[in-house]
Write a protein that holds these residues in place. Structure first.
Motif: not given
Length: 202
Positions: A189-202
């Protein structure tokens, strides 16, 4: 709607940290929605063939010169090329082995990359990748931790291969390190904590 190709390359099965991290990435993408199809290519259960004295020549033939023997020898290569061609998103899980990627993943790449298929040469003899516009996520696991400023051999290598020989330039890396330390606990969860923000536009 997006098609996902999930590449598994660790022999440790359910104990593999790279497998778990890549599965977490897949789950995050599913949570975002807009997914049409998921294809799983397990390189341990179905190991890619290695090039030999006969098949190596087929990889350097122009596709216009393929014959019946070519199609037989390149059957696995053609299958994985089609999987990559159909995918919008590619998730690749790999452990670090001696500063490099896993052996099955290297064999998969060697089957995938082909002149006239994944890349062509233009009038200036420059390579032009044929699979542009795709997204690659790398899930990398290592027993130790990289020293500050140390080279990132796996990410650099895979990014260069995809950029130069497929035209894929959007490659993002997520890492889990220090898995051999006493008392290590994985925190995906910590490793992917920014995943949604960084990839929501793809």
């Amino acid at each position: 709607m997006k098609n996902i190709l999930h590449i598994i390359s660790s022999a440790r099965g359910e104990q593999s940290y790279s497998n778990k991290l890549s599965s977490f990435i897949l789950e995050r993408l599913l949570q975002q929605g807009n997914i049409n199809k998921i294809t799983v290519r397990d390189l341990i259960k179905n190991t890619p063939p290695h090039a030999d004295e006969v098949s190596i020549h087929e990889f350097y033939k122009h596709p216009a010169l393929y014959d019946e023997q070519s199609q037989q020898l390149l059957s696995y290569a053609n299958m994985i090329v089609n999987e990559v061609r159909e995918a919008d998103i590619i998730i690749i899980g790999t452990p670090m082995f001696n500063l490099g990627i896993s052996t099955p993943l290297k064999a998969w790449l060697d089957q995938l990359i082909r002149m006239g298929i994944t890349y062509v040469f233009d009038e200036h003899w420059d390579r032009v990748g044929q699979f542009k516009g795709k997204k690659v996520y790398l899930a990398v696991a290592s027993g130790g931790k990289r020293a500050e400023g140390a080279p990132d051999y796996i990410s650099a290598y895979l990014k260069d291969v995809f950029r130069n020989y497929t035209g894929i330039t959007d490659v993002e890396t997520y890492r889990i390190e220090g898995t051999m330390e006493n008392g290590f606990t994985a925190d995906y969860e910590s490793i992917l904590k920014d995943f949604g923000t960084a990839n929501e536009l793809f």
